[in-house]
Write an enzyme that holds these catalytic residues in place. Sequence first.
Site: not given
Length: 251
Positions: A12, A24, A63, A90, A118, A185
């Site tokens: 997005h 987010t 989004r 997401e 990560r 996402h």
Amino acid sequence: MPAPGTLLLLRHGQSALNAQDRFTGLLDPPLTRAGEEEAARAGALLASEAFVPETVYTSALSRTRDTARILLDVLGDPEVPVVPAWELNERSYGSLTGGLREELLSELGPEVFHFWRRSYYGAPPPMPSSQLAELRRSPAFAGLPPEAVQATESLCGVVKRVRIFWHQHLRRRLRAGEDVLVVGHGNSLRALCRVLDRLSDAEVESLNIPTGHPLLYRFTPDLAPMVRGGEYLNPLAARTAAALVAAAGGT
């Protein structure tokens, strides 16, 4: 049997919280003006390739749905069905949700920050129960199962739900020869690339997908990618954008 369809992945456009450099996750901010422009440019790229999807999948979050709407308007084909799927949401960033990345990096230190953000198996501490309950009551998640809104989640967990979605929905459409667009996402698309390209843990941890850059997959008859990693429609711009994402700490 028809030739397999083509799959196009698109992260997005920039959201208001992306612009603030916040985690987010499952929050539902709108696109920024820059994000709307990214979606429009992606639509123009698809038009230049004469790619018109027969089905568009988005997440449940606005989004992705707004990115798809803008893109289809540019293509001049707003009647293409857009199907929201929570499996493409997401990742839940748990207690990091809404936090400023720079502040959290300073507070946690680089090793913990990287592990939670990560690593393949690492998950941040769960978000408070009050925040979780508020998210589950929000319009974006109305009518969805409890597993659609988790208190925290690892990338491995995202891969599990995206793999199920691949087998139940995307494979079937591609085998039927349909061209499909997925607007997702950073983490749900990394998860899908893990499934498509059979990425190792290290490869998926280092993968960065920039906003607004269409990534095209063509397939052999047995649905193996013809090019591992797919092909960006604007490879130079996408590589530059991905490098900027990596320099900022990753998707």
